[in-house]
Design an enzyme around this catalytic site. Sequence first.
Site, PDB file in Angstrom:
ATOM      1  CD  GLU A 126      -2.953  -1.107   0.191  1.00  0.00           C
ATOM      2  OE1 GLU A 126      -3.028  -0.094  -0.536  1.00  0.00           O
ATOM      3  OE2 GLU A 126      -3.701  -2.102   0.070  1.00  0.00           O
ATOM      4  NE  ARG A 136     -20.248  -1.305   1.617  1.00  0.00           N
ATOM      5  CZ  ARG A 136     -20.112  -2.323   0.779  1.00  0.00           C
ATOM      6  NH1 ARG A 136     -21.142  -2.837   0.159  1.00  0.00           N
ATOM      7  NH2 ARG A 136     -18.930  -2.863   0.577  1.00  0.00           N
ATOM      8  CB  CYS A 190      -6.555  -2.299   6.696  1.00  0.00           C
ATOM      9  SG  CYS A 190      -6.664  -4.022   7.175  1.00  0.00           S
ATOM     10  CG  HIS A 226      -4.616  -4.771   2.298  1.00  0.00           C
ATOM     11  ND1 HIS A 226      -4.985  -3.459   2.071  1.00  0.00           N
ATOM     12  CD2 HIS A 226      -5.404  -5.217   3.323  1.00  0.00           C
ATOM     13  CE1 HIS A 226      -5.953  -3.133   2.923  1.00  0.00           C
ATOM     14  NE2 HIS A 226      -6.221  -4.171   3.701  1.00  0.00           N
TER      15      HIS A 226
HETATM   16  N1  PCA Z   1      -8.436  -6.344   6.899  1.00  0.00           N
HETATM   17  C1  PCA Z   1      -9.366  -5.271   7.145  1.00  0.00           C
HETATM   18  C2  PCA Z   1      -9.279  -4.985   8.611  1.00  0.00           C
HETATM   19  C3  PCA Z   1      -8.523  -6.121   9.203  1.00  0.00           C
HETATM   20  C4  PCA Z   1      -7.967  -6.851   8.053  1.00  0.00           C
HETATM   21  O1  PCA Z   1      -7.188  -7.813   8.135  1.00  0.00           O
HETATM   22  C5  PCA Z   1      -9.136  -4.084   6.239  1.00  0.00           C
HETATM   23  O2  PCA Z   1      -8.534  -4.249   5.167  1.00  0.00           O
HETATM   24  O3  PCA Z   1      -9.563  -2.970   6.576  1.00  0.00           O
END
Ligand code: PCA
Length: 218
Positions: free
Chosen positions: A83, A93, A146, A168
């Site tokens: 990211e 949501r 996240c 991610h």
């Molecule tokens: N993914 C979520 C929150 C926790 C996770 O592992 C996100 O991408 O916001």
Amino acid sequence: MRVLLTYFGAFEGVPVNPTDRLAHAVHAHCEEHPEWAVEVILQELPVVFGESARRLNETIAAETPDAVIALGVAVGRNKVSLERVAINLDDARIADTEGIQRKDSPIVADAPAAYFSTLPTRAVVEKAQALNLPAELSYTAGTYVCNHVFYSLMHAVAGTTIPAGFIHVPALEFETGPQNQLVAHVDAGGVEGTAIPTISVEEAKQIITLAILEISER
Ligand code: PCA
């Protein structure tokens, strides 16, 4: 180098968060390679607005790491996403695991609209791709917990030289049982309306390790 590696627990649509197993696999991998001189400090964060950032800040204060990488799952993506941008906005949501729902709320009042990751994102993606590992750059971490943790992290290290950022990962292959219950949410960085692709823990581990080694070489 001491690197703080955070991961998340379960949340709506994700009964078993694969970042838990992944973070532990990366920790074990670095322990098997003392020549890397990397100590991985693990910390689980709750999928809760506010509390996740508090826990992160406490851990940074207690451990004073040299670098911080936060991990989260983005169900429906098919590559590990380095990211690049955290935005100052909670807006989802789905509620967090304490039932708190946020819409149109700034994460930190009177703070910048966005921060860039200070991890060597492009170098990691290029190195991973050269090894045929599934990695990509991403320009949105969503607007759920996240991104909340990513923004809070970058706000906490702003003005320091500590490399920090968010990665991610897709759903991981071991989730074959619970995976049937996996639900993608676009706010949580997911891709909705498709079959849910998976990659192996091994592939994800190699990419996170590449990121750690790239930081430690710099
Ligand atoms: N993914 C979520 C929150 C926790 C996770 O592992 C996100 O991408 O916001």
